[in-house]
Design a protein around this motif. Structure first.
Motif, PDB file in Angstrom:
ATOM      1  N   ARG A  36       9.891  21.923   1.707  1.00 55.25           N
ATOM      2  CA  ARG A  36       8.959  21.218   0.821  1.00 55.25           C
ATOM      3  C   ARG A  36       8.918  19.735   1.166  1.00 55.25           C
ATOM      4  N   THR A  37      10.076  19.132   1.386  1.00 52.13           N
ATOM      5  CA  THR A  37      10.136  17.719   1.727  1.00 52.13           C
ATOM      6  C   THR A  37       9.491  17.454   3.071  1.00 52.13           C
ATOM      7  N   ALA A  38       9.747  18.336   4.039  1.00 49.12           N
ATOM      8  CA  ALA A  38       9.206  18.143   5.384  1.00 49.12           C
ATOM      9  C   ALA A  38       7.694  18.245   5.409  1.00 49.12           C
ATOM     10  N   SER A  39       7.110  18.941   4.463  1.00 50.34           N
ATOM     11  CA  SER A  39       5.655  19.082   4.449  1.00 50.34           C
ATOM     12  C   SER A  39       4.987  18.093   3.495  1.00 50.34           C
ATOM     13  N   SER A  40       5.755  17.167   2.943  1.00 46.32           N
ATOM     14  CA  SER A  40       5.185  16.175   2.033  1.00 46.32           C
ATOM     15  C   SER A  40       4.477  15.078   2.831  1.00 46.32           C
ATOM     16  N   GLY A  41       3.628  14.338   2.164  1.00 49.15           N
ATOM     17  CA  GLY A  41       2.876  13.263   2.800  1.00 49.15           C
ATOM     18  C   GLY A  41       3.747  12.193   3.444  1.00 49.15           C
ATOM     19  N   PRO A  42       4.739  11.661   2.706  1.00 50.75           N
ATOM     20  CA  PRO A  42       5.591  10.643   3.319  1.00 50.75           C
ATOM     21  C   PRO A  42       6.346  11.155   4.555  1.00 50.75           C
ATOM     22  N   ALA A  43       6.786  12.387   4.518  1.00 52.01           N
ATOM     23  CA  ALA A  43       7.517  12.935   5.667  1.00 52.01           C
ATOM     24  C   ALA A  43       6.608  13.048   6.881  1.00 52.01           C
ATOM     25  N   ILE A  44       5.389  13.494   6.683  1.00 56.36           N
ATOM     26  CA  ILE A  44       4.449  13.625   7.792  1.00 56.36           C
ATOM     27  C   ILE A  44       4.123  12.248   8.369  1.00 56.36           C
ATOM     28  N   ALA A  45       3.963  11.257   7.509  1.00 54.16           N
ATOM     29  CA  ALA A  45       3.691   9.897   7.987  1.00 54.16           C
ATOM     30  C   ALA A  45       4.862   9.353   8.789  1.00 54.16           C
ATOM     31  N   ILE A  46       6.071   9.578   8.298  1.00 49.47           N
ATOM     32  CA  ILE A  46       7.258   9.095   9.015  1.00 49.47           C
ATOM     33  C   ILE A  46       7.387   9.793  10.359  1.00 49.47           C
ATOM     34  N   GLU A  47       7.149  11.097  10.403  1.00 54.68           N
ATOM     35  CA  GLU A  47       7.227  11.833  11.672  1.00 54.68           C
ATOM     36  C   GLU A  47       6.253  11.266  12.692  1.00 54.68           C
ATOM     37  N   GLY A  48       5.025  11.025  12.258  1.00 56.56           N
ATOM     38  CA  GLY A  48       4.023  10.476  13.161  1.00 56.56           C
ATOM     39  C   GLY A  48       4.381   9.082  13.650  1.00 56.56           C
ATOM     40  N   LEU A  49       4.884   8.252  12.741  1.00 54.04           N
ATOM     41  CA  LEU A  49       5.271   6.894  13.122  1.00 54.04           C
ATOM     42  C   LEU A  49       6.458   6.911  14.085  1.00 54.04           C
ATOM     43  N   ILE A  50       7.387   7.835  13.903  1.00 53.86           N
ATOM     44  CA  ILE A  50       8.522   7.950  14.825  1.00 53.86           C
ATOM     45  C   ILE A  50       8.023   8.337  16.215  1.00 53.86           C
ATOM     46  N   LEU A  51       7.135   9.296  16.273  1.00 55.93           N
ATOM     47  CA  LEU A  51       6.573   9.722  17.558  1.00 55.93           C
ATOM     48  C   LEU A  51       5.845   8.564  18.242  1.00 55.93           C
ATOM     49  N   LEU A  52       5.003   7.848  17.505  1.00 55.21           N
ATOM     50  CA  LEU A  52       4.274   6.723  18.084  1.00 55.21           C
ATOM     51  C   LEU A  52       5.202   5.589  18.513  1.00 55.21           C
ATOM     52  N   THR A  53       6.240   5.324  17.728  1.00 58.48           N
ATOM     53  CA  THR A  53       7.204   4.286  18.093  1.00 58.48           C
ATOM     54  C   THR A  53       7.923   4.648  19.384  1.00 58.48           C
ATOM     55  N   GLY A  54       8.296   5.915  19.526  1.00 65.39           N
ATOM     56  CA  GLY A  54       8.947   6.353  20.758  1.00 65.39           C
ATOM     57  C   GLY A  54       8.033   6.234  21.959  1.00 65.39           C
ATOM     58  N   LEU A  55       6.774   6.624  21.786  1.00 67.38           N
ATOM     59  CA  LEU A  55       5.822   6.501  22.891  1.00 67.38           C
ATOM     60  C   LEU A  55       5.611   5.043  23.275  1.00 67.38           C
ATOM     61  N   TYR A  56       5.507   4.163  22.277  1.00 65.64           N
ATOM     62  CA  TYR A  56       5.344   2.749  22.588  1.00 65.64           C
ATOM     63  C   TYR A  56       6.589   2.197  23.287  1.00 65.64           C
ATOM     64  N   ALA A  57       7.767   2.556  22.806  1.00 66.12           N
ATOM     65  CA  ALA A  57       8.988   2.062  23.447  1.00 66.12           C
ATOM     66  C   ALA A  57       9.040   2.504  24.907  1.00 66.12           C
ATOM     67  N   ALA A  58       8.564   3.710  25.188  1.00 69.14           N
ATOM     68  CA  ALA A  58       8.586   4.219  26.561  1.00 69.14           C
ATOM     69  C   ALA A  58       7.605   3.475  27.465  1.00 69.14           C
ATOM     70  N   ILE A  59       6.436   3.112  26.942  1.00 73.37           N
ATOM     71  CA  ILE A  59       5.441   2.444  27.788  1.00 73.37           C
ATOM     72  C   ILE A  59       5.495   0.923  27.670  1.00 73.37           C
ATOM     73  N   SER A  60       6.335   0.395  26.795  1.00 75.06           N
ATOM     74  CA  SER A  60       6.367  -1.049  26.554  1.00 75.06           C
ATOM     75  C   SER A  60       6.671  -1.890  27.801  1.00 75.06           C
ATOM     76  N   PRO A  61       7.460  -1.421  28.773  1.00 72.41           N
ATOM     77  CA  PRO A  61       7.653  -2.272  29.961  1.00 72.41           C
ATOM     78  C   PRO A  61       6.343  -2.580  30.685  1.00 72.41           C
ATOM     79  N   TRP A  62       5.379  -1.675  30.629  1.00 70.20           N
ATOM     80  CA  TRP A  62       4.105  -1.897  31.288  1.00 70.20           C
ATOM     81  C   TRP A  62       3.132  -2.641  30.379  1.00 70.20           C
ATOM     82  N   VAL A  63       3.282  -2.485  29.070  1.00 65.48           N
ATOM     83  CA  VAL A  63       2.408  -3.178  28.122  1.00 65.48           C
ATOM     84  C   VAL A  63       2.771  -4.660  28.053  1.00 65.48           C
ATOM     85  N   VAL A  64       4.065  -4.957  27.997  1.00 65.40           N
ATOM     86  CA  VAL A  64       4.534  -6.331  27.855  1.00 65.40           C
ATOM     87  C   VAL A  64       4.793  -6.968  29.230  1.00 65.40           C
ATOM     88  N   HIS A  65       4.609  -6.202  30.279  1.00 71.21           N
ATOM     89  CA  HIS A  65       4.735  -6.668  31.668  1.00 71.21           C
ATOM     90  C   HIS A  65       6.151  -7.096  32.034  1.00 71.21           C
TER      91      HIS A  65
END
Length: 162
Positions: A36-65
């Motif tokens: 129930r908690t995992a399917s709640s709105g806040p949990a879904i938002a946190i999951e998405g933000l974690i995924l996006l943060t990880g993707l940004y951290a991975a590509i940040s050497p090329w973004v920030v040069h």
């Protein structure tokens, strides 16, 4: 002192049988609360933000040069992919992965301190430091938020039994 051995057909009625724990009423109730908690709105938002943060951290050497510095580039790539995989796992199998969300906090702390630890001369450029401090702080905060959801579920379960 004797320890229980692996089950055989003769001790199927034993309460220490590992398969019996999966059908225990409290385990089923806990699993249901986590789902129930995992399917709640806040949990879904946190999951998405974690995924996006990880993707940004991975590509940040090329973004920030700062991809010309191989040590910090590899560090951010590996840590970013790890964070992204945890976020993806939270999105695909949240009932199993919520217990792993604590790992985001040390990963965030590592991203925060890595510009000083990983660079060979211990003198990273300001862009690297700002990037990793922000991404590390966001990662640690998201890890704490995900852990807070799990702890909130556990506390609700204890209140319900009283």
């Amino acid at each position: 002192m004797s320890y229980p051995h692996r089950s055989s057909s003769s001790d199927m009625g034993s309460t220490t049988h590992p398969e019996m724990m999966h059908s225990h009423p409290e385990m089923a109730e806990m699993r249901e609360r986590l789902e129930r908690t995992a399917s709640s709105g806040p949990a879904i938002a946190i999951e998405g933000l974690i995924l996006l943060t990880g993707l940004y951290a991975a590509i940040s050497p090329w973004v920030v040069h700062f991809a010309i510095q191989p040590a910090i580039t590899v560090n951010n790539l590996i840590v970013g992919i790890t964070i992204g995989l945890i976020g993806l796992g939270l999105a695909l199998a949240p009932e199993r992965m919520f217990r792993l969300s604590w790992a985001l906090v040390p990963l965030g702390v590592w991203l925060f301190i890595s510009p000083w630890v990983v660079t060979l001369t211990h003198s990273a450029r300001a862009g690297i430091i700002w990037n990793n401090c922000w991404v590390g702080a966001i990662t640690a905060a998201l890890g704490l938020a995900a852990m807070g959801l799990t702890i909130g579920v556990a506390r609700q379960g204890h209140r319900g039994r009283r």
